[in-house]
Design a protein around this motif. Structure first.
Motif, PDB file in Angstrom:
ATOM      1  N   CYS A 160       3.960  -3.533   3.072  1.00  0.00           N
ATOM      2  CA  CYS A 160       3.998  -2.793   4.200  1.00  0.00           C
ATOM      3  C   CYS A 160       2.376  -2.605   4.336  1.00  0.00           C
ATOM      4  CB  CYS A 160       4.760  -1.575   5.015  1.00  0.00           C
ATOM      5  SG  CYS A 160       4.534  -1.496   6.506  1.00  0.00           S
ATOM      6  N   CYS A 215       1.781   0.991   6.596  1.00  0.00           N
ATOM      7  CA  CYS A 215       1.954   1.838   6.162  1.00  0.00           C
ATOM      8  C   CYS A 215       3.443   1.873   4.933  1.00  0.00           C
ATOM      9  CB  CYS A 215       2.904   2.817   7.493  1.00  0.00           C
ATOM     10  SG  CYS A 215       4.073   2.085   8.432  1.00  0.00           S
ATOM     11  N   SER A 216       4.301   1.986   5.247  1.00  0.00           N
ATOM     12  CA  SER A 216       4.749   2.014   3.981  1.00  0.00           C
ATOM     13  C   SER A 216       7.187   1.546   4.626  1.00  0.00           C
ATOM     14  CB  SER A 216       5.509   3.807   3.773  1.00  0.00           C
ATOM     15  OG  SER A 216       6.233   4.215   4.609  1.00  0.00           O
TER      16      SER A 216
HETATM   17 FE    FE Z   1       5.249   0.301   6.715  1.00  0.00          FE
END
Ligand code: FE
Length: 207
Positions: free
Chosen positions: A112, A115-116
């Motif tokens: 990603c 972000c995560s």
């Molecule tokens: Fe993300």
């Protein structure tokens, strides 16, 4: 793994004290609970589910079933959201899961960049390196270098395809079934499926 080291050093410096972010989260949680917007018991139940009940063993079951059952594999590639639901895995509303299949010619890898975002419902909590800035940027600019950091050397003619997750769309890599596993049960196959091989930063264990 290179990404873990920086985080460990950071962690040692801070000792057991809470980070600024953790303090901020705790403060917001306290205010919201005092105002009655959230129920701390419900939050605990959600966190416990992700820490204990939900983990890569769910994804491993999905992969093992796909290896053992061609019909399930077709269903998984066609609509992974629906296919994992048939195994009893939960989906959060609005989540869309896509399974990407490794072949001798194509190796898939998940990141990603923003972000995560991560397929929590089938892989559990993301590893720390997955959320690190170096992984998020280098997975795109130098995927082969990242795989080398993980000890993974692919043939030069294997194409590496990197998939960027979003809040709505998550990916799981369907690795190639290891040779020498003919006739294995689904449970036995699942023991070869590692978390990293479902992110694409690793391969399944060898039998
Ligand atoms: Fe993300």
């Amino acid at each position: 793994m290179a990404y873990d080291h920086a985080d460990h050093a950071d962690h040692h410096e801070r000792g057991s004290e809470l980070s600024e972010m953790q303090l901020r989260v705790r403060a917001i949680e306290t205010v919201l609970a005092e105002k009655g917007y959230i129920d701390p018991a419900a939050l605990d139940a959600i966190i416990e589910a992700y820490e204990i009940k939900i983990g890569p063993h769910i994804g491993a079951r999905v992969v093992a079933r796909a290896w053992a059952d061609p019909a399930f594999k077709r269903a998984l590639i066609e609509d992974a959201t629906r296919a994992v639901r048939t195994l009893g895995a939960i989906n959060r509303v609005g989540d869309h899961l896509i399974a990407v299949e490794n072949t001798p010619k194509v190796h898939n890898m998940i990141v990603c960049t923003l972000c995560s975002c991560y397929p929590w419902d089938i892989l559990g909590l993301p590893p720390v390196w997955y959320k690190s800035a170096p992984y998020r940027s280098r997975a795109v600019s130098d995927p082969r270098g990242v795989l080398a950091d993980f000890g993974l050397q692919l043939p030069a003619d294997t194409q590496i395809r990197v998939w960027d997750s979003t809040a709505e769309t998550r990916f799981i890599v369907l690795p190639m079934r290891p040779a020498g596993t003919d006739g294995w049960s689904e449970d036995k196959l699942a023991t070869l499926v590692t978390r990293d091989c479902m992110i694409g930063t690793g391969l399944p264990k060898r039998p």
